[in-house]
Design an enzyme around this catalytic site. Sequence first.
Site, PDB file in Angstrom:
ATOM      1  N   TYR A 248      42.380  40.828  38.651  1.00  0.00           N
ATOM      2  CA  TYR A 248      41.849  42.177  38.889  1.00  0.00           C
ATOM      3  C   TYR A 248      40.708  42.118  39.911  1.00  0.00           C
ATOM      4  CZ  TYR A 248      39.599  46.660  37.704  1.00  0.00           C
ATOM      5  OH  TYR A 248      39.034  47.899  37.756  1.00  0.00           O
ATOM      6  N   ASP A 249      39.811  41.134  39.734  1.00  0.00           N
ATOM      7  CA  ASP A 249      38.693  40.971  40.670  1.00  0.00           C
ATOM      8  C   ASP A 249      39.208  40.691  42.069  1.00  0.00           C
ATOM      9  OD1 ASP A 249      36.911  41.357  38.712  1.00  0.00           O
ATOM     10  OD2 ASP A 249      36.393  39.242  38.413  1.00  0.00           O
TER      11      ASP A 249
ATOM     12  N   SER B  39      23.708  44.256  32.796  1.00  0.00           N
ATOM     13  CA  SER B  39      24.714  43.204  32.978  1.00  0.00           C
ATOM     14  C   SER B  39      24.054  42.035  33.692  1.00  0.00           C
ATOM     15  CB  SER B  39      25.905  43.737  33.755  1.00  0.00           C
ATOM     16  OG  SER B  39      25.449  44.477  34.839  1.00  0.00           O
ATOM     17  N   LEU B  40      24.824  41.014  33.971  1.00  0.00           N
ATOM     18  CA  LEU B  40      24.262  39.815  34.612  1.00  0.00           C
ATOM     19  C   LEU B  40      24.897  39.613  35.974  1.00  0.00           C
ATOM     20  CD1 LEU B  40      24.460  37.342  31.593  1.00  0.00           C
ATOM     21  CD2 LEU B  40      22.382  38.280  32.579  1.00  0.00           C
TER      22      LEU B  40
ATOM     23  N   GLU C 252      22.739  29.012  27.327  1.00  0.00           N
ATOM     24  CA  GLU C 252      23.632  29.201  26.183  1.00  0.00           C
ATOM     25  C   GLU C 252      25.018  29.575  26.690  1.00  0.00           C
ATOM     26  OE1 GLU C 252      22.481  33.137  24.240  1.00  0.00           O
ATOM     27  OE2 GLU C 252      20.793  32.671  25.522  1.00  0.00           O
TER      28      GLU C 252
ATOM     29  N   LYS D 136      28.287  31.738  27.534  1.00  0.00           N
ATOM     30  CA  LYS D 136      28.598  33.131  27.830  1.00  0.00           C
ATOM     31  C   LYS D 136      29.899  33.443  27.098  1.00  0.00           C
ATOM     32  CE  LYS D 136      28.910  36.495  31.598  1.00  0.00           C
ATOM     33  NZ  LYS D 136      29.556  37.455  30.772  1.00  0.00           N
TER      34      LYS D 136
ATOM     35  N   ASP E 287      33.055  35.279  25.613  1.00  0.00           N
ATOM     36  CA  ASP E 287      33.940  36.267  26.215  1.00  0.00           C
ATOM     37  C   ASP E 287      34.384  37.261  25.147  1.00  0.00           C
ATOM     38  OD1 ASP E 287      35.166  37.441  28.279  1.00  0.00           O
ATOM     39  OD2 ASP E 287      36.718  35.928  28.553  1.00  0.00           O
TER      40      ASP E 287
ATOM     41  N   ARG F 199      28.335  48.515  23.937  1.00  0.00           N
ATOM     42  CA  ARG F 199      27.558  48.654  25.153  1.00  0.00           C
ATOM     43  C   ARG F 199      27.934  49.925  25.919  1.00  0.00           C
ATOM     44  NH1 ARG F 199      28.635  46.914  30.479  1.00  0.00           N
ATOM     45  NH2 ARG F 199      26.734  46.361  31.615  1.00  0.00           N
TER      46      ARG F 199
ATOM     47  N   TYR G 289      22.452  36.792  20.798  1.00  0.00           N
ATOM     48  CA  TYR G 289      21.790  36.101  21.897  1.00  0.00           C
ATOM     49  C   TYR G 289      20.442  36.690  22.274  1.00  0.00           C
ATOM     50  CZ  TYR G 289      24.573  39.540  24.575  1.00  0.00           C
ATOM     51  OH  TYR G 289      25.182  40.668  25.038  1.00  0.00           O
TER      52      TYR G 289
ATOM     53  N   LYS H 189      29.158  31.020  36.010  1.00  0.00           N
ATOM     54  CA  LYS H 189      30.512  31.111  35.460  1.00  0.00           C
ATOM     55  C   LYS H 189      31.419  29.962  35.889  1.00  0.00           C
ATOM     56  CE  LYS H 189      31.699  35.849  35.176  1.00  0.00           C
ATOM     57  NZ  LYS H 189      32.461  36.834  35.115  1.00  0.00           N
TER      58      LYS H 189
ATOM     59  N   CYS I 172      71.598  21.219  51.362  1.00  0.00           N
ATOM     60  CA  CYS I 172      70.279  20.587  51.381  1.00  0.00           C
ATOM     61  C   CYS I 172      69.619  20.918  52.729  1.00  0.00           C
ATOM     62  CB  CYS I 172      70.442  19.075  51.223  1.00  0.00           C
ATOM     63  SG  CYS I 172      68.924  18.165  51.573  1.00  0.00           S
TER      64      CYS I 172
ATOM     65  N   CYS J 281      69.373  17.226  54.841  1.00  0.00           N
ATOM     66  CA  CYS J 281      70.519  16.453  55.341  1.00  0.00           C
ATOM     67  C   CYS J 281      71.764  17.326  55.465  1.00  0.00           C
ATOM     68  CB  CYS J 281      70.779  15.242  54.450  1.00  0.00           C
ATOM     69  SG  CYS J 281      71.501  15.673  52.872  1.00  0.00           S
TER      70      CYS J 281
ATOM     71  N   CYS K 149      70.688  17.973  45.763  1.00  0.00           N
ATOM     72  CA  CYS K 149      71.402  17.600  46.977  1.00  0.00           C
ATOM     73  C   CYS K 149      72.455  16.586  46.546  1.00  0.00           C
ATOM     74  CB  CYS K 149      70.422  16.962  47.969  1.00  0.00           C
ATOM     75  SG  CYS K 149      71.251  16.118  49.323  1.00  0.00           S
TER      76      CYS K 149
ATOM     77  N   CYS L 291      70.345  10.951  51.090  1.00  0.00           N
ATOM     78  CA  CYS L 291      69.627  12.038  51.762  1.00  0.00           C
ATOM     79  C   CYS L 291      68.269  11.541  52.253  1.00  0.00           C
ATOM     80  CB  CYS L 291      69.452  13.191  50.789  1.00  0.00           C
ATOM     81  SG  CYS L 291      68.314  14.444  51.372  1.00  0.00           S
TER      82      CYS L 291
HETATM   83  S1  IVH Z   1      22.456  37.890  27.948  1.00  0.00           S
HETATM   84  C1  IVH Z   1      21.115  41.555  30.746  1.00  0.00           C
HETATM   85  N1  IVH Z   1      23.787  36.045  26.769  1.00  0.00           N
HETATM   86  O1  IVH Z   1      27.709  38.969  29.273  1.00  0.00           O
HETATM   87  C2  IVH Z   1      22.222  41.166  29.918  1.00  0.00           C
HETATM   88  N2  IVH Z   1      24.986  37.889  27.637  1.00  0.00           N
HETATM   89  O2  IVH Z   1      27.479  39.981  32.052  1.00  0.00           O
HETATM   90  C3  IVH Z   1      21.775  40.077  29.035  1.00  0.00           C
HETATM   91  N3  IVH Z   1      27.399  37.775  27.236  1.00  0.00           N
HETATM   92  O3  IVH Z   1      27.121  42.325  28.577  1.00  0.00           O
HETATM   93  C4  IVH Z   1      22.909  39.478  28.413  1.00  0.00           C
HETATM   94  N4  IVH Z   1      27.378  35.868  26.139  1.00  0.00           N
HETATM   95  O4  IVH Z   1      28.405  40.974  26.863  1.00  0.00           O
HETATM   96  C5  IVH Z   1      23.854  37.203  27.405  1.00  0.00           C
HETATM   97  N5  IVH Z   1      24.829  34.319  25.658  1.00  0.00           N
HETATM   98  C6  IVH Z   1      24.894  35.480  26.287  1.00  0.00           C
HETATM   99  C7  IVH Z   1      26.118  36.145  26.482  1.00  0.00           C
HETATM  100  C8  IVH Z   1      26.117  37.363  27.176  1.00  0.00           C
HETATM  101  C9  IVH Z   1      28.127  36.859  26.587  1.00  0.00           C
HETATM  102  C10 IVH Z   1      27.940  38.984  27.885  1.00  0.00           C
HETATM  103  C11 IVH Z   1      27.326  40.258  27.396  1.00  0.00           C
HETATM  104  C12 IVH Z   1      26.807  40.962  28.607  1.00  0.00           C
HETATM  105  C13 IVH Z   1      27.550  40.281  29.702  1.00  0.00           C
HETATM  106  C14 IVH Z   1      26.720  40.321  30.948  1.00  0.00           C
END
Ligand code: IVH
Length: 665
Positions: free
Chosen positions: A40-41, A86-87, A118, A120, A122, A141, A229, A315, A409, A412, A427, A432
């Site tokens: 998608y990205d 978001s990050l 820590e 991330k 999913d 969220r 987190y 990531k 082929c 050959c 083939c 060959c």
């Molecule tokens: S810190 C300012 N820690 O990642 C946002 N986020 O792209 C601070 N996520 O919406 C988030 N593991 O759903 C943080 N250990 C972690 C995480 C985490 C997953 C997700 C979270 C956030 C998204 C940001």
Amino acid sequence: MQELSKQEAKKRIEKLKKEIEYHGRLYYVLDKPSISDAAYDSLRKELLALENQYPEFGGQNSPTQRVGGKPLEKFKKFAHKIPLLSLSDVFEEKEIYDWEKRIKKLLPPDLKIDYFIELKMDGLAVALFYKNGIFEKGATRGDGYIGEDVTQNLKTIRTIPLKLEGNFQGEVEIRGEVFMSKKVFEELNKEQIKKGEAAFANPRNAAAGSLRQLDSQITLGRKLNFFAYDITTDLGRKTHLETHKLIEKIGFPPNPYTQYCADISEIIKFQKYIGGLREKLPYEIDGVVARVNSNEIYNKLGTIGRAPRGSIAYKFPGLEAVTKIKDIIIQIGRTGRLTPVAVLEPVNVGGATVSRATLHNEDEIKRLDVRIGDTVVIKRAGDVIPDIVGVLKNLRTSKEKIFRMPNHCPLCHSPAYRKEGEVDFYCSNKNCYGQRWRGITHFVSKNAFDIVHLGPKIIDKLFSVGLIKDPADIFFLKKEDLEPLERFAEKSAENIIGAIDKSKKIDFSRFIYALGIRHTGEETAINLANYFGDLDNLTKAKLEDLEAIEDIGGVVAKSIFEWFQDKNNLELIKKFKKAGIEIIKPSKISQKLNGKTFVLTGTLTHFTRESAKEMIRKSGGNISSSVSLKTDFLVAGEASGSKLKNAKDLGVKIISEQEFLKMVQ
Ligand code: IVH
């Protein structure tokens, strides 16, 4: 991407917009995506690039102008007092150093910054509110400002305490990720299919779909999980490390993979370490989150756009991307198999540029209904040539061409045919050129005779002037044969002859592997070498002998047996002997593990998998890739998964790395 005319670009932009809107709706609104995030990205990236080039075709209605998802209508809305941001994402080491440079510019020059890191997770972000220590409300969220009140559903998650441990006055807000384990996800999908309902695309969407159920009984059955987190309420903590300690103290399960990092190099080390564990973790992660450890500095850094400056998502590379098929060609293998291969518009997938993808065989092409000119989703796993996992048929222009397997082929020109009961074309010509060329490139490759100087181009040349017809001819080459050839300086001719001479002394297993017998990879070659000890025994082996060897199945045994029945192959072996090839018999240093079969699983921390295998072989043991009743020991490293479970179920003895070391030392 290939340069498009303005008119073509306009059409492509329209189609891409529609396609992205369609997948965005599947993802954000219906929780049922049909393509991966990476794919998608990759589509969005293409659209963005085209819109930058032709801004007149972009506009406000483009999906590139959207952020995040909108809440579903069915839940009560919940306004977040502190928005859920978001990050920013980074993928490369350099980018994480750049991040540090950027934040350092905003801070006093000598300030020491340390970090906390820590996983991330999913899943999906939620905010939990406790009043006087009692769980009161929880919300998704949403778009960061307005989410959905899913309190009742959150109460079904066992890892969310209904009461915090300790004494709390007033409100405390905990943030974290709701997720579904890989195992629950698989079971859920099996159930969905059984019930005739659509399967979920991945654990994250299954988690999102499960949390956003109006009937909490359904959520309960989905066995969701939670990792915290952050705590947004000021409780006097100075660092993020302290926040994590507190999270644990008040009753949330700790995530085992968190780490204090004194500097950026430690962040990089941790991310690599986690990358190695990723597959084996019981839940999905898409990277790690690095954060400035000091809360004071973190707060001072503030936000940029919708992301805090003080943390970053580091990531793992996305392993899927979208690109176009320029052509489909046929590659010929050393066994004469014709493999259709897609020639792609080069695209970056997980850090590597990819320009080919395998289409496997005729049936796969039909199954995918893939055509020349199609836009496709490709997926890379490890170092192998990528696969095509889907065709975006909505992007077709009607100029796409259907591909058919050739009946000759391509090298050959002898007739090619599809074997009875098989999916592959072959083939028909045993001599060959393509097959022989492939056979020789395999013969000299790294894990076979390892004659690195003899690259594919040189082999091609030697073939075309008739200096080599089979692999044994290599050993009869002389310096004077090479020198007259175009582009051969005296020195390089000398190097090649030197490398060939050196390679003449070879381990028995490598020799077997080099022969390129169908179905005989390195592991099988090692098993054969250990079992038969020398070439004469292997040459004389009966089919029953081969079938009796552990880990060699009927098809493999037959293929090996037939290879040694072929007169041409026996001639080749004679020729090797004449050329002075010296085969080194497998040495057993000890008999300690004689006849015992081992399976390795999980991440080994004291030695590599290769060296563990070597130790087992040298002590007379065997290695198998799967646990069965024939397995004697399972060596379980960190984050062991299904093999560990199988071993337990079958009553196989499970040993740690340390116990294993004691056995071999
Ligand atoms: S810190 C300012 N820690 O990642 C946002 N986020 O792209 C601070 N996520 O919406 C988030 N593991 O759903 C943080 N250990 C972690 C995480 C985490 C997953 C997700 C979270 C956030 C998204 C940001």
